[in-house]
Design an enzyme around this catalytic site. Structure first.
Site: not given
Ligand code: SF4
Length: 386
Positions: A104, A134, A141, A145, A148, A190-191, A222, A246-248, A365
């Site tokens: 998407e 975006c 990915c 995470c 996600c 994705g990364e 990102s 992406s810290l979190h 992301c």
């Molecule tokens: S947050 Fe970003 S890096 Fe982490 S799994 Fe999702 S898409 Fe991948």
């Protein structure tokens, strides 16, 4: 002292699709066909600036060249289906790839009011709404995470540079007359740094002045924090690429529980990489922080964030957790979110809440997830709140 080059010159792997060729690469191909080199910029411009793929419409090219290009087969390598505008005017575009997989991409129109965060640019047309798109860089990915939906899918495959740029070209073509594409954020599925070569080429294509011509200030990547690739990006592009991290979480124990990549690249090495990143003057690195109730939303976490990133010019995007099926993770209350934001602000870290419209989709992301994937989040032990 010699001035730095205007365009970065990262080492690129060879193009694998006509859509991936930069003007000079088109010139090489056309030169081998016996055409003058200047035709390269013309063909590139038709495709990337005007979005024309049918050689018959490339009126300033000779007939023989148009026929040769038709044989070569110029086409968008993705099939987009544009969804209806949501109440807030955002549009999702489902993009099907040649092998039937799909990703998407989202178009997010925004209004600019003078005096707000954004500056007016020369040439900005007041009647046109600028749009942030975006885009995705992988199908799924591998980073895993826990908050996600893309991570839950696992990695299916990398996107090619043509498929990444194809999303932007398809998105731009879907815009109504009164909107224009200004920002592209690699924050979809994705990364991006795990697909470095394709992303590097896509960045060069998106920003080429003879093509889509996006300003480098308007292209953001990102990442979950792949340290060697962050260093490589800084070297290859001289800091021109806007970064979002992406810290979190602000300690390794909790970040590793939320983001397995932290076991490989712990916070200390990530922060050191951010300090090394050749950020141009007056730019800031965006810190993406998904707020999860009872996990990372305390005032001590806010203070920890400021301490951790001391010395790095940052702004913080706060994203209350989007519910995903099967996950226990929830957004904190609005009061908790506001207190967290104020705590950051009071300690000198500009913080913005991303909750409305498509903002949250372009704030971190992994906020894009394919509907109908039918996958649930695996039960994993959640990190404990402080
Ligand atoms: S947050 Fe970003 S890096 Fe982490 S799994 Fe999702 S898409 Fe991948």
């Amino acid at each position: 002292m010699a001035k730095p080059p205007i365009m970065p010159t990262p080492p690129l792997k060879p193009a694998t699709h006509p859509l991936e060729r930069l003007p000079e690469e088109w010139s090489d191909v056309l030169g081998a066909w016996g055409e003058p080199r200047y035709r390269g910029a013309q063909v590139f411009g038709w495709i990337h600036k005007r979005g024309v793929f049918d050689p018959a419409e490339m009126k300033n090219l000779p007939k023989t060249l148009r026929a040769r290009l038709a044989e070569e087969g110029l086409s968008l390598p993705v099939s987009p289906v544009v969804g209806p505008p949501a109440g807030d005017d955002t549009r999702k575009v489902l993009v099907t790839l040649h092998d039937g997989l799909s990703v998407e991409t989202v178009l997010i129109p925004e209004l600019i009011r003078p005096g707000e965060e954004e500056e007016l640019e020369e040439g900005w047309e007041p009647k046109k709404r600028v749009v942030t798109q975006c885009v995705s860089s992988q199908v799924g990915c591998a980073m895993g995470c826990v908050f996600c939906a893309s991570g839950v899918m696992g990695l299916k495959r990398n996107l090619s540079a043509a498929e990444i740029v194809g999303q932007a070209l398809a998105g731009r073509a879907a815009l109504p007359e009164d909107q224009r594409l200004r920002n592209v954020v690699l924050m979809g599925m994705g990364e991006p740094l795990a697909n470095y070569d394709a992303v590097a080429r896509a960045l060069m294509l998106l920003t080429h002045p003879d093509g889509l011509g996006l300003s480098w200030r308007r292209v953001t990547l990102s990442t979950s924090g792949l340290v060697p690739e962050l260093d490589r990006l800084g070297r290859d592009f001289g800091g021109k690429v806007q970064l979002a991290i992406s810290l979190h979480a602000v300690d390794d124990e909790r970040r590793s529980a939320l983001m397995p990549i932290n076991r490989k690249h712990a916070l200390r090495s990530l922060v050191a990489a951010l300090k090394r990143y050749p950020l141009p003057k007056r730019r800031r690195i965006t810190i993406e922080y998904t707020l999860m109730a009872g996990v990372n939303d305390s005032l001590e976490d806010a203070r920890g964030l400021v301490r951790l990133l001391d010395g790095v010019p940052i702004k913080v995007n706060l994203i209350p957790m989007n519910r995903i099926e099967g996950s226990e993770l929830r957004a904190p209350s609005a009061e908790v979110v506001e207190r967290f934001r104020e705590e950051l602000y009071s300690r000198g870290a500009p913080a913005f809440l991303r909750t409305q419209r498509g903002d949250s989709l372009a704030a971190a992301c992994g906020q894009l997830a394919l509907r109908g994937e039918g996958r649930k989040v695996k039960r994993r032990p959640l990190p404990k709140a402080r």
